[in-house]
Design an enzyme around this catalytic site. Structure first.
Site: not given
Length: 427
Positions: A276, A348, A351, A391
């Site tokens: 993050r 995650e 999305s 990520r």
């Protein structure tokens, strides 16, 4: 943004759909404002028409020598000229309240979206790949990465928390991942590559739903522009305030850009490592489509995002988000969660959302159906990560780590690595 005509005709259904998202009933208040707005607009139109009619009649009365009638009409016109600006101001005030109220409401969820409060209520749809069985204890990327060039300390010293400095082979790996994704989404999955602005104005951020509700998630420049939190904003707004032809659809776009997020409200979450960040890279996918095709496009776009994970042989699962975990602009969202062995969990990595006409209405973007000369409809929009580059870097590091601290480069990335087949700890 929502269709007032639908709310007028289906107030109970509208409130029921909002209730599935945990929002209170608003149809009664909305419709009262709508009725007041339409009453004022009608009164204003009638007043303007009467002013014009009376002004014309003054000349006619004077032409006939009827001074008494002319004076009465002049008095009436004077009163109208004094009262109409007040009505115009009242109309601006009421219509502004109505627009603000509509703009703050989330999208209505599709009927097959599960009701829930948070991520615990999401529903797993599919799972691909068996997590690798290690003959040593796998470590998290935050411990594995620094000897390989993932320099957290320099990033923090230079810019503060949630910034990272990548060096040498680590920077090369991130670039390789990004270029591989772009090639995948353009050559194989049919999206047109774009290089959009990273700074946008209020109307663009409003069009895709980031403003006004999520202003605190942005960084703002001193001249009032916003650093994009995702290139969804720039790509989707490329058709803002346009009337497209049906033959122009679908429009499929992709971009690799830096993204900037203040991470407001995330204090204490993922402060360690590269998950993050305030600044990160992402390959975004956007589609502008005919309403009849938005559901099938959602499945197609999800497969486009999955194709990256499949090519990199990263185990993942596909999850249908519940009403409480879904973004405000979406009516249905799939999350792709990649397996991270160092954390022993799925996280995650993408999305993919179908927004229906929600953003099209906010942007006033329509299309003209074939054979229609005047009638238009709002487009449907979709967006998703294809994928988040940082990520994906984390997933590659953790899944391809070796006992000696090195990381094997996945086969799909080797053509982009300039001959580097393994990341070795720096001496």
């Amino acid at each position: 943004m929502h269709d007032l005509k639908y709310i007028r005709e289906n107030p109970a259904d509208f409130d029921a759909a909002l209730a599935r998202r945990g929002a209170g009933p608003v149809a009664t208040e909305l419709l009262a404002l709508d009725e007041e707005n339409r009453r004022i607009a009608t009164e204003l139109q009638m007043g303007q028409a009467r002013r014009n009619e009376a002004s014309k009649a003054i000349g006619q009365a004077k032409g006939k020598g009827d001074e008494e009638t002319a004076q009465a009409l002049m008095t009436e016109v004077g009163e109208l000229k004094a009262s109409l600006p007040l009505l115009e101001e009242k109309e601006r005030e009421v219509s502004g309240r109505l627009k603000d109220m509509l703009a703050a409401l989330p999208n209505l969820p599709d009927s097959d979206v599960p009701i829930g409060e948070n991520e615990d209520d999401n529903v797993e749809i599919t799972r691909w790949g068996d997590p690798r069985k290690f003959d040593f204890e796998p470590v998290e990327h935050s411990d594995l990465g620094p000897p390989l060039g993932l320099d957290f300390e320099t990033g923090v010293k230079m810019s503060g928390a949630r910034f990272t400095f990548l060096r040498g082979q680590m920077a090369r790996l991130q670039r390789a991942i990004a270029q591989f994704m772009l090639d995948k989404q353009t050559v194989e999955n049919g999206h047109t590559e774009c290089a959009p602005p990273l700074l946008v104005r209020d109307d663009a951020a409003f069009g895709t739903g980031q403003l006004p509700k999520f202003a605190e998630d942005f960084f703002r420049t001193t001249d009032g522009r916003w650093l994009i939190s995702t290139s969804e904003i720039s790509l989707t707004n490329s058709v803002r305030e346009q009337i497209l032809e049906e033959a122009d659809l679908p429009i499929r776009l992709t971009a690799l850009t830096p993204c900037f997020r203040s991470e407001a409200g995330s204090a204490g979450k993922d402060t360690k490592g590269y998950i993050r960040q305030h600044q990160f890279e992402k390959v975004e996918l956007v589609a502008i489509v005919h309403p009849d095709l938005s559901e099938s496009e959602h499945e197609r776009m999800t497969k486009a995002a999955e194709s990256v994970l499949l090519a990199l042989e990263l185990p993942y699962r596909k999850v249908l988000l519940c009403t409480g975990d879904m973004g405000a602009t979406a009516r249905k969202t799939y999350d792709l969660e990649v397996w991270l062995p160092g954390q022993d969990t799925y996280r995650e990595i993408s999305s993919i959302s179908n927004c229906g006409p929600y953003q099209g209405r906010r942007m006033n973007t329509r299309f003209r159906p074939e054979g229609e000369k005047k009638g238009t409809e709002f487009v449907h929009t979709l967006n998703g990560s294809g994928l988040a580059v940082g990520r994906t870097l984390v997933a590659v590091l953790e899944n391809y780590q070796q006992e000696d601290g090195s990381v094997t480069v996945p086969e799909a990335l080797k053509p982009y690595m300039g001959g580097i087949e393994k990341l070795e700890p720096l001496s």
